[in-house]
Design a protein around this motif. Structure first.
Motif, PDB file in Angstrom:
ATOM      1  N   LYS A  82      37.532  54.211  39.902  1.00 52.30           N
ATOM      2  CA  LYS A  82      38.752  53.612  40.441  1.00 52.30           C
ATOM      3  C   LYS A  82      39.155  52.458  39.527  1.00 52.30           C
ATOM      4  N   GLU A  83      40.432  52.119  39.560  1.00 56.66           N
ATOM      5  CA  GLU A  83      40.943  51.061  38.695  1.00 56.66           C
ATOM      6  C   GLU A  83      40.160  49.763  38.878  1.00 56.66           C
ATOM      7  N   SER A  84      39.916  49.378  40.104  1.00 54.75           N
ATOM      8  CA  SER A  84      39.193  48.122  40.335  1.00 54.75           C
ATOM      9  C   SER A  84      37.783  48.182  39.749  1.00 54.75           C
ATOM     10  N   TYR A  86      36.712  50.111  37.020  1.00 49.55           N
ATOM     11  CA  TYR A  86      36.672  50.026  35.557  1.00 49.55           C
ATOM     12  C   TYR A  86      37.130  48.661  35.057  1.00 49.55           C
ATOM     13  N   GLU A 149      43.394  47.430  30.273  1.00 49.15           N
ATOM     14  CA  GLU A 149      42.236  48.115  30.847  1.00 49.15           C
ATOM     15  C   GLU A 149      42.474  49.612  31.011  1.00 49.15           C
ATOM     16  N   ALA A 150      43.678  49.998  31.485  1.00 45.07           N
ATOM     17  CA  ALA A 150      43.962  51.412  31.727  1.00 45.07           C
ATOM     18  C   ALA A 150      43.929  52.213  30.428  1.00 45.07           C
ATOM     19  N   TYR A 153      40.285  52.518  29.300  1.00 50.44           N
ATOM     20  CA  TYR A 153      39.550  53.477  30.122  1.00 50.44           C
ATOM     21  C   TYR A 153      39.997  54.906  29.821  1.00 50.44           C
TER      22      TYR A 153
END
Length: 192
Positions: A82-84, A86, A149-150, A153
């Protein structure tokens, strides 16, 4: 008493003639002197990674990010995080202690050394600690802030090569335009 005195005299004379190397002892190994890398004022005092070491630093950072993200995915069955999650892993990756990295000199060239970087010559002196951990942490946070971050990842999900390409070998990356450096020559068995 005379026998003890005679024995002591013989032993003391043998001790002075170098007899301790006799009696089948193996010959002493030749000693080697390996100097520590000569660091410039920039290498020692600047809060930034010197330009000549930025490509190595980028590869070290990409390796640590890859390791941490893979470990986190392993805990959830190799599924996407999940985003939180990573974001937390990336923060932890950049905030680690980085103590296992340092600089060494190989064939007159300073190189960063540590996990994820090509192994270096076995007879070299690694200068670690000091400013290197803070520099690597700062550079890592800079990459995460610059790329996002996205995007980092997403590159990780495509593979380690894609992550290294994004961070290190893109148009403005620290390794842009550089040929891959050949690994150090392997030591021959009789050199060890």
């Amino acid at each position: 008493m005379r026998a003890a005195l005679a024995a002591w005299l013989v032993l003391s004379l043998l001790g002075d003639t170098g007899a301790q190397g006799m009696c089948g002892d193996p010959p002493a190994a030749p000693s080697h002197s390996i100097p520590a890398p000569q660091l410039s004022p920039e290498d020692r005092l600047s809060p930034h990674i010197p330009q000549s070491l930025r490509c190595d630093a980028c590869h070290a950072i990409a390796f640590q990010i890859e390791e941490q993200l893979s470990k986190a995915e392993g805990k959830v069955g190799k599924k996407a995080l999940k985003e939180s999650d990573y974001i937390e892993v990336l923060e932890r990756s950049c905030s680690q202690d980085w103590e296992s990295y340092g600089v060494l000199e190989l064939d007159g060239e300073k190189r960063l050394s540590g996990p994820g970087l090509p192994s270096q010559h076995p007879l070299s002196v690694l200068v670690s600690g000091g400013p290197w951990p803070a520099r690597l942490s700062k550079l890592c946070h800079g990459y995460v802030g610059e790329q996002g971050e996205a995007q980092i990842y997403g590159a990780h999900r495509r593979g380690a090569a894609a992550l290294r390409q994004l961070l290190c070998h893109g148009d403005k990356g620290p390794c842009a335009g550089r040929k891959e450096r050949p690994g150090p020559r392997k030591a021959l068995q009789n050199e060890l």
